[in-house]
Design a protein around this motif. Sequence first.
Motif, PDB file in Angstrom:
ATOM      1  N   ARG A 109     -20.546  52.202  70.660  1.00  0.00           N
ATOM      2  CA  ARG A 109     -19.203  52.305  71.639  1.00  0.00           C
ATOM      3  C   ARG A 109     -20.103  50.978  72.768  1.00  0.00           C
ATOM      4  NH1 ARG A 109     -20.167  57.514  69.113  1.00  0.00           N
ATOM      5  NH2 ARG A 109     -17.733  58.235  67.903  1.00  0.00           N
ATOM      6  N   VAL A 110     -18.761  50.749  72.487  1.00  0.00           N
ATOM      7  CA  VAL A 110     -19.216  49.706  74.198  1.00  0.00           C
ATOM      8  C   VAL A 110     -17.732  50.031  74.962  1.00  0.00           C
ATOM      9  CG1 VAL A 110     -19.551  47.351  74.839  1.00  0.00           C
ATOM     10  CG2 VAL A 110     -19.953  48.021  72.408  1.00  0.00           C
ATOM     11  N   LEU A 111     -17.875  49.965  76.025  1.00  0.00           N
ATOM     12  CA  LEU A 111     -16.883  50.661  76.912  1.00  0.00           C
ATOM     13  C   LEU A 111     -16.702  49.055  78.156  1.00  0.00           C
ATOM     14  CD1 LEU A 111     -16.207  53.438  79.380  1.00  0.00           C
ATOM     15  CD2 LEU A 111     -16.328  51.297  79.731  1.00  0.00           C
ATOM     16  N   ILE A 143     -12.962  51.529  74.870  1.00  0.00           N
ATOM     17  CA  ILE A 143     -13.927  51.404  74.124  1.00  0.00           C
ATOM     18  C   ILE A 143     -13.731  50.389  72.392  1.00  0.00           C
ATOM     19  CG2 ILE A 143     -15.790  53.309  73.718  1.00  0.00           C
ATOM     20  CD1 ILE A 143     -14.409  54.823  75.780  1.00  0.00           C
ATOM     21  N   ASP A 165     -15.535  50.387  68.883  1.00  0.00           N
ATOM     22  CA  ASP A 165     -16.472  51.115  68.420  1.00  0.00           C
ATOM     23  C   ASP A 165     -16.971  49.879  67.218  1.00  0.00           C
ATOM     24  OD1 ASP A 165     -17.992  52.795  66.554  1.00  0.00           O
ATOM     25  OD2 ASP A 165     -16.594  54.113  66.200  1.00  0.00           O
ATOM     26  N   GLU A 203     -11.429  53.453  69.606  1.00  0.00           N
ATOM     27  CA  GLU A 203     -11.752  54.387  69.835  1.00  0.00           C
ATOM     28  C   GLU A 203     -10.757  54.718  71.444  1.00  0.00           C
ATOM     29  OE1 GLU A 203     -15.319  56.585  70.151  1.00  0.00           O
ATOM     30  OE2 GLU A 203     -15.487  55.686  68.466  1.00  0.00           O
ATOM     31  N   ASN A 261     -15.101  59.184  78.565  1.00  0.00           N
ATOM     32  CA  ASN A 261     -15.223  59.017  77.169  1.00  0.00           C
ATOM     33  C   ASN A 261     -17.118  59.181  76.796  1.00  0.00           C
ATOM     34  OD1 ASN A 261     -12.411  59.149  76.069  1.00  0.00           O
ATOM     35  ND2 ASN A 261     -12.299  57.714  77.202  1.00  0.00           N
ATOM     36  N   TYR A 290     -19.764  56.926  75.119  1.00  0.00           N
ATOM     37  CA  TYR A 290     -19.920  55.295  75.248  1.00  0.00           C
ATOM     38  C   TYR A 290     -21.312  55.204  75.027  1.00  0.00           C
ATOM     39  CZ  TYR A 290     -20.071  55.016  80.201  1.00  0.00           C
ATOM     40  OH  TYR A 290     -20.794  55.631  81.495  1.00  0.00           O
ATOM     41  N   ASP A 291     -21.826  54.227  74.464  1.00  0.00           N
ATOM     42  CA  ASP A 291     -23.390  53.800  74.265  1.00  0.00           C
ATOM     43  C   ASP A 291     -23.576  52.068  75.439  1.00  0.00           C
ATOM     44  OD1 ASP A 291     -23.459  55.594  72.440  1.00  0.00           O
ATOM     45  OD2 ASP A 291     -22.928  54.292  70.703  1.00  0.00           O
TER      46      ASP A 291
END
Length: 193
Positions: free
Chosen positions: A107-109, A123, A125, A132, A146, A148-149
């Motif tokens: 998950r990238v914001l 975000i 995925d 997302e 939220n 996120y990774d």
Amino acid sequence: MRTLIIDSATNILYTALCENDLILYESYVNGKNDHARAILVEVQQACDQASLELSDIDQVIVGYGPGSYTGVRMGVTVGKMIATLKPHIKLYAISTLYLMASGYNGRVLASIDARRGNCFGCIYDFEHDKYEVSESLVVKEDLLKNPYDSLVTEQQFKVNPHRVITHASLIKEPRLLVPNYLRETEAERNLNA
């Protein structure tokens, strides 16, 4: 297939030239408010380094925003110009936020400062290949709540050109490509007030 990728919507001017799975040229040029000086130079450098002419390119992908109004217009204009002057070159568009997130997994914001505590953000995925949180103009603090990774911003990101090529959308009529601003300009807001 030779692909030129250009995004000028953030503080970083991103340029890449790929031939199939091979990255022939890639650059990240920092330069707030001065991409106009560098964008055509970068396109020429990409072609020179790959020993190609612009007419050897098969497709051009442009980041079409959101981001800086002037920055977004520069990349889009250059892409439209190339596709118009060289009709055999196909024009594709990609979200700048997706481009910024493409070099990461999970998950990238992705966030671009929109001032006054707001950001253009989403975000994405990559595990499930879906948004997302959809791209929108949002209060930055709300977006950060939220899970996120990875967090990427307009000041620092890495691009996976192969993901960008796979995810870009064909623009059948280059003259009709309009930047994705996600909000009215300040002048438009003042005029409508």
